[in-house]
Design a protein around this motif. Structure first.
Motif, PDB file in Angstrom:
ATOM      1  N   ALA A 221       0.832  -1.172  -0.123  1.00 23.92           N
ATOM      2  CA  ALA A 221      -0.090   0.028  -0.072  1.00 23.92           C
ATOM      3  C   ALA A 221       0.890   1.191   0.120  1.00 23.92           C
ATOM      4  N   VAL A 222       2.058   1.095   0.248  1.00 24.19           N
ATOM      5  CA  VAL A 222       3.049   2.344   0.206  1.00 24.19           C
ATOM      6  C   VAL A 222       2.838   3.119  -0.940  1.00 24.19           C
ATOM      7  N   GLY A 223       2.873   4.509  -1.003  1.00 20.22           N
ATOM      8  CA  GLY A 223       2.481   5.101  -2.057  1.00 20.22           C
ATOM      9  C   GLY A 223       1.190   5.522  -2.521  1.00 20.22           C
ATOM     10  N   LYS A 224       0.275   4.742  -1.963  1.00 17.48           N
ATOM     11  CA  LYS A 224      -1.059   5.132  -2.297  1.00 17.48           C
ATOM     12  C   LYS A 224      -1.653   6.366  -1.346  1.00 17.48           C
ATOM     13  N   PRO A 225      -2.562   7.088  -1.981  1.00 14.44           N
ATOM     14  CA  PRO A 225      -2.886   8.309  -1.329  1.00 14.44           C
ATOM     15  C   PRO A 225      -3.790   8.065  -0.159  1.00 14.44           C
ATOM     16  N   TYR A 226      -3.925   8.886   0.722  1.00 13.60           N
ATOM     17  CA  TYR A 226      -4.683   9.171   1.848  1.00 13.60           C
ATOM     18  C   TYR A 226      -6.095   9.411   1.490  1.00 13.60           C
ATOM     19  N   GLY A 227      -7.206   8.683   2.078  1.00 14.29           N
ATOM     20  CA  GLY A 227      -8.454   9.108   1.679  1.00 14.29           C
ATOM     21  C   GLY A 227      -9.369   8.849   2.931  1.00 14.29           C
ATOM     22  N   TYR A 228     -10.123  10.031   3.571  1.00 12.92           N
ATOM     23  CA  TYR A 228     -10.713   9.823   4.642  1.00 12.92           C
ATOM     24  C   TYR A 228     -11.848   8.856   4.784  1.00 12.92           C
ATOM     25  N   GLY A 229     -11.721   7.960   5.642  1.00  5.80           N
ATOM     26  CA  GLY A 229     -13.112   6.834   5.327  1.00  5.80           C
ATOM     27  C   GLY A 229     -12.584   5.796   4.519  1.00  5.80           C
ATOM     28  N   ASP A 230     -11.519   5.620   3.969  1.00  2.35           N
ATOM     29  CA  ASP A 230     -11.058   4.777   3.051  1.00  2.35           C
ATOM     30  C   ASP A 230     -10.380   3.687   3.657  1.00  2.35           C
ATOM     31  N   ASP A 231     -10.672   2.146   3.185  1.00  3.82           N
ATOM     32  CA  ASP A 231      -9.856   1.097   3.523  1.00  3.82           C
ATOM     33  C   ASP A 231      -9.562   0.319   2.379  1.00  3.82           C
ATOM     34  N   GLY A 232      -9.060   0.971   1.287  1.00  2.59           N
ATOM     35  CA  GLY A 232      -8.478   0.373   0.117  1.00  2.59           C
ATOM     36  C   GLY A 232      -9.519   0.224  -0.759  1.00  2.59           C
ATOM     37  N   PRO A 233      -9.188  -0.521  -2.049  1.00  2.00           N
ATOM     38  CA  PRO A 233      -7.476  -0.895  -2.334  1.00  2.00           C
ATOM     39  C   PRO A 233      -6.785   0.416  -2.904  1.00  2.00           C
ATOM     40  N   ASP A 234      -7.590   1.445  -3.195  1.00  2.00           N
ATOM     41  CA  ASP A 234      -6.837   2.526  -4.107  1.00  2.00           C
ATOM     42  C   ASP A 234      -6.435   3.884  -3.086  1.00  2.00           C
TER      43      ASP A 234
END
Length: 322
Positions: A221-234
């Motif tokens: 997951a390293v390098g993927k952006p922060y997204g509030y409330g998100d649990d992946g995969p993007d």
């Protein structure tokens, strides 16, 4: 007017103008990159607390929905049971009227009948008990039904109130995000960090079992952006990343740092192993430990999942997934 007086007056006016203009100029001065970085760090910390509150409310709403579904599943059978009790009472009353009640009363009054008085009294007593049992069953079923409905109504009302809070929280988060992105744009020329690849974290350590699965997921997951409330995969927020990593390993965690604290076993710093969770001051941030004093976490809005030293801020404690 002499030339000297005109000159002095001009200088006085110019001096006054300078005094009046100077404060406005200072007020309009742009903050330095260092000052912007401090503002961004402060905003990020505040925003993450809001995000974790948002996540906690989401978890509570999910729990309420599950409770409502369970209650709804119970109400159907209870309704059927209540209707059956009502039907049984009706049948019993009709039967007693047609064959039991009047004929038994006549038998009691007729001493010449073939059945003895004790037998006739026993039959009446049995009929009465059967009648009362059916009535009691009907009443109990009705009470359970009403109780279940009341609990369901309370749950749904609480859920509706929480949904309003969730919508308000979401609106505030979006406004804070917009402000934070603008600060980043001023400081760095772009709203978010430049994308990076997972290879920047290096190779994951060789760890067996479910902890190894969770750690390898975090590295990916390293390098993927922060997204509030998100649990992946993007994209991920902090508790969303730890949730997703351990979900890949077959373990379930709630989407909230404080709830994850409650769901894990307390361990000491000296007992830390890759896959354990590191919780930070106020339980507003959580990361996954990957060994050698390093964590992988989703830092904050505008930043990417990264591998870094675990002493990024004051640590509240450590948790091991059960």
């Amino acid at each position: 007017m002499s030339s000297l007086r005109i000159l002095l007056r001009s200088l006085a006016v110019a001096g006054l103008s300078a005094v009046l203009i100077a404060p406005a100029s200072v007020a309009r001065a742009q903050p330095t990159p260092a000052e912007l970085t401090k503002q961004i760090d402060k905003s990020s910390t505040e925003l993450e607390r809001i995000v974790e509150s948002y996540n906690k409310l989401s978890e509570e709403i999910k729990a309420n929905k599950a409770t409502a579904a369970t209650l709804q599943a119970k109400i159907g059978p209870l309704q059927a049971q209540a209707e059956q009790s009502r039907a049984d009472v009706g049948v019993l009353a009709t039967t007693a009227y047609k064959t039991g009640g009047l004929r038994t009363a006549q038998a009691l009054l007729d001493p010449g009948g073939s059945t003895s008085l004790p037998e006739r009294l026993g039959a009446l007593d049995q009929l009465s008990r059967q009648h009362q049992q059916t009535i009691d069953g009907f009443t109990a079923s009705q009470r359970r039904l009403i109780d279940q409905k009341t609990r369901l109504d309370t749950t749904l009302a609480r859920q509706a109130a929480q949904a309003k809070q969730l919508a308000a929280g979401k609106k505030k988060i979006e406004a804070d995000l917009s402000r934070l992105y603008e600060l980043r744009r001023q400081a760095y020329g772009r709203a978010t960090e430049a994308p990076s690849s997972s290879s920047s974290a290096g190779n994951p350590p060789a760890i067996s079992g479910s902890a190894g699965v969770a750690v390898r997921y975090a590295y990916g997951a390293v390098g993927k952006p922060y997204g509030y409330g998100d649990d992946g995969p993007d994209s991920y927020d902090c508790s969303g990343l730890t949730l997703a990593a351990w979900r890949a390993a077959g373990k379930s965690l709630p989407h909230n740092a404080a709830m994850q604290w409650d769901a894990t076993a307390r361990i000491s710093r000296g007992s830390l192993k890759p896959g354990d969770l590191v919780f930070y001051s106020g339980l507003g941030h959580v990361a996954i430990y990957v060994g050698s004093g390093q964590i992988i976490d989703a830092p904050s809005a505008g930043r990417n999942v990264s591998k870094r030293d675990m002493d990024i801020m004051s640590i509240a404690g450590y948790g091991r997934v059960r």
